[in-house]
Design a protein around this motif. Sequence first.
Motif, PDB file in Angstrom:
ATOM      1  N   UNK A  35     -15.419 -12.139  -1.974  1.00 41.59           N
ATOM      2  CA  UNK A  35     -14.366 -11.351  -2.591  1.00 41.59           C
ATOM      3  C   UNK A  35     -13.014 -11.984  -2.281  1.00 41.59           C
ATOM      4  N   UNK A  36     -11.964 -11.336  -2.770  1.00 45.34           N
ATOM      5  CA  UNK A  36     -10.589 -11.644  -2.421  1.00 45.34           C
ATOM      6  C   UNK A  36      -9.838 -10.313  -2.400  1.00 45.34           C
ATOM      7  N   UNK A  37      -8.533 -10.392  -2.208  1.00 43.48           N
ATOM      8  CA  UNK A  37      -7.704  -9.185  -2.280  1.00 43.48           C
ATOM      9  C   UNK A  37      -7.947  -8.425  -3.581  1.00 43.48           C
ATOM     10  N   UNK A  38      -8.327  -9.150  -4.644  1.00 46.83           N
ATOM     11  CA  UNK A  38      -8.445  -8.578  -5.982  1.00 46.83           C
ATOM     12  C   UNK A  38      -9.525  -7.498  -6.063  1.00 46.83           C
ATOM     13  N   UNK A  39     -10.432  -7.477  -5.112  1.00 50.88           N
ATOM     14  CA  UNK A  39     -11.462  -6.433  -5.106  1.00 50.88           C
ATOM     15  C   UNK A  39     -10.875  -5.046  -4.883  1.00 50.88           C
ATOM     16  N   UNK A  40      -9.628  -4.972  -4.416  1.00 51.55           N
ATOM     17  CA  UNK A  40      -8.957  -3.696  -4.171  1.00 51.55           C
ATOM     18  C   UNK A  40      -7.983  -3.342  -5.299  1.00 51.55           C
ATOM     19  N   UNK A  41      -8.104  -3.991  -6.440  1.00 52.12           N
ATOM     20  CA  UNK A  41      -7.123  -3.808  -7.512  1.00 52.12           C
ATOM     21  C   UNK A  41      -7.023  -2.366  -7.999  1.00 52.12           C
ATOM     22  N   UNK A  42      -8.123  -1.617  -7.928  1.00 52.88           N
ATOM     23  CA  UNK A  42      -8.098  -0.229  -8.400  1.00 52.88           C
ATOM     24  C   UNK A  42      -7.512   0.724  -7.365  1.00 52.88           C
ATOM     25  N   UNK A  43      -7.458   0.314  -6.099  1.00 47.38           N
ATOM     26  CA  UNK A  43      -6.978   1.200  -5.042  1.00 47.38           C
ATOM     27  C   UNK A  43      -5.505   0.977  -4.686  1.00 47.38           C
ATOM     28  N   UNK A  44      -5.002  -0.225  -4.865  1.00 49.26           N
ATOM     29  CA  UNK A  44      -3.661  -0.550  -4.386  1.00 49.26           C
ATOM     30  C   UNK A  44      -2.609   0.371  -4.991  1.00 49.26           C
ATOM     31  N   UNK A  45      -2.587   0.485  -6.315  1.00 51.17           N
ATOM     32  CA  UNK A  45      -1.569   1.298  -6.969  1.00 51.17           C
ATOM     33  C   UNK A  45      -1.645   2.775  -6.618  1.00 51.17           C
ATOM     34  N   UNK A  46      -2.810   3.408  -6.734  1.00 54.57           N
ATOM     35  CA  UNK A  46      -2.887   4.831  -6.408  1.00 54.57           C
ATOM     36  C   UNK A  46      -2.527   5.156  -4.950  1.00 54.57           C
ATOM     37  N   UNK A  47      -2.931   4.293  -4.012  1.00 56.11           N
ATOM     38  CA  UNK A  47      -2.580   4.563  -2.613  1.00 56.11           C
ATOM     39  C   UNK A  47      -1.077   4.409  -2.407  1.00 56.11           C
ATOM     40  N   UNK A  48      -0.490   3.401  -3.035  1.00 53.29           N
ATOM     41  CA  UNK A  48       0.964   3.244  -2.947  1.00 53.29           C
ATOM     42  C   UNK A  48       1.679   4.433  -3.581  1.00 53.29           C
ATOM     43  N   UNK A  49       1.183   4.890  -4.728  1.00 51.34           N
ATOM     44  CA  UNK A  49       1.801   6.035  -5.398  1.00 51.34           C
ATOM     45  C   UNK A  49       1.714   7.300  -4.553  1.00 51.34           C
ATOM     46  N   UNK A  50       0.738   7.355  -3.647  1.00 58.58           N
ATOM     47  CA  UNK A  50       0.593   8.521  -2.773  1.00 58.58           C
ATOM     48  C   UNK A  50       1.531   8.467  -1.569  1.00 58.58           C
ATOM     49  N   UNK A  51       2.354   7.431  -1.490  1.00 58.33           N
ATOM     50  CA  UNK A  51       3.354   7.365  -0.426  1.00 58.33           C
ATOM     51  C   UNK A  51       2.989   6.487   0.738  1.00 58.33           C
ATOM     52  N   UNK A  52       2.225   5.420   0.474  1.00 60.58           N
ATOM     53  CA  UNK A  52       1.835   4.502   1.531  1.00 60.58           C
ATOM     54  C   UNK A  52       2.277   3.084   1.171  1.00 60.58           C
ATOM     55  N   UNK A  53       2.468   2.287   2.195  1.00 60.13           N
ATOM     56  CA  UNK A  53       2.684   0.849   2.030  1.00 60.13           C
ATOM     57  C   UNK A  53       1.310   0.187   2.102  1.00 60.13           C
ATOM     58  N   UNK A  54       0.911  -0.468   1.040  1.00 63.62           N
ATOM     59  CA  UNK A  54      -0.425  -1.036   0.942  1.00 63.62           C
ATOM     60  C   UNK A  54      -0.337  -2.558   1.004  1.00 63.62           C
ATOM     61  N   UNK A  55      -1.159  -3.146   1.857  1.00 66.18           N
ATOM     62  CA  UNK A  55      -1.244  -4.606   1.968  1.00 66.18           C
ATOM     63  C   UNK A  55      -2.706  -5.005   1.871  1.00 66.18           C
ATOM     64  N   UNK A  56      -2.996  -5.927   0.962  1.00 71.72           N
ATOM     65  CA  UNK A  56      -4.361  -6.435   0.784  1.00 71.72           C
ATOM     66  C   UNK A  56      -4.323  -7.953   0.957  1.00 71.72           C
ATOM     67  N   UNK A  57      -4.721  -8.453   2.132  1.00 74.61           N
ATOM     68  CA  UNK A  57      -4.687  -9.897   2.362  1.00 74.61           C
ATOM     69  C   UNK A  57      -5.958 -10.581   1.886  1.00 74.61           C
ATOM     70  N   UNK A  58      -5.840 -11.850   1.564  1.00 72.02           N
ATOM     71  CA  UNK A  58      -7.016 -12.714   1.483  1.00 72.02           C
ATOM     72  C   UNK A  58      -7.420 -13.056   2.915  1.00 72.02           C
TER      73      UNK A  58
END
Length: 325
Positions: A35-58
């Motif tokens: 995988x890569x960071x891209x496996x979290x593509x569906x989660x990054x936006x919604x978690x950020x919209x909920x008021x969190x700072x989201x980081x997905x590293x390779x």
Amino acid sequence: MAGWSHRYAKINGLDVHYVEEGTGPLVVLLHGFPHTWFSWRHQIGPIADAGFRVVAPDMRGMGQTSGPPDHREYGPDRIVADLTGLLDHLGAEKAVFSGLDFGLFAAYDLAYHRPERIAAIIGLENPFITPSDASPLSLAARQARRHFNHIHYFVASGTADRDLDAAPREFLRKLFYALSSDYHYLDVWRRPAGTSYIDALPDAPPLPWTWLTETELEFYVADYSRSGFTGGLNWYRAMDVSWEYRKSYAGRKNPVPFYFIGSEQDTDLEGWHGDDPLNRLGDHYEDLRAVRMIKQAGHMMQMEKSAETTAAMLEFLAAGRSEWV
């Protein structure tokens, strides 16, 4: 993806790539292989919209993050240093970590060694590090005498890097399908010893699938075509190194708050964690908070059942937020 920032940093001697979005308490998403960071593509936006700072590293050696050629550089001490270095780079004392596969094991190791840097773990699929008296690679070699075993193939075939580097699109497409709920992954064990991984995997139907498009697959193909697969395979080749290292905390319960999300058709829950692993979570965690199971999903449920997985993660993040701010 419009609000996402791609960032690059020198961390623990590596050239690290990560994606970032949002502000608030930090949530770090850790992927596995291949995988890569891209496996979290569906989660990054919604978690950020909920008021969190989201980081997905390779992760080390995968995607756009560099990795040394020596597999001994992929043990828990190195990976823990990668994660603490990332937190330091981000200016964060701690974070909620969520992970799958090797990414989740990395969070487990960090929790044992630096629990003050983890606010909580949201684990996907891999419920705990399974205790074993024998080393993982010796167990894989034992299985490989009877039938195909992907771990032994990665470590001992001598051709794994070359085979996968020569056909990244075919390998990734076939493996992603095999890990989905549309196939029973353990059927690859029916293949005879000595089979190559690509030949052991089932033929995959044409894309698009309900959860993966041709364009999305190309994100993975492009990254692994550029980097090769050696970095990812080194995580497997270091499994005995990791096993030896983890003896220092064998029998100790993981000390940080733990939430678990599994899927009913996950190959890891079926084949690698013993009988009835969910009822043994309390043996491995001091602070088990909640468990959710998602129906009709295979191993990569954050893609295959993205809405359900994201909803469970948001529920857990909301439940613990007051502790983490």
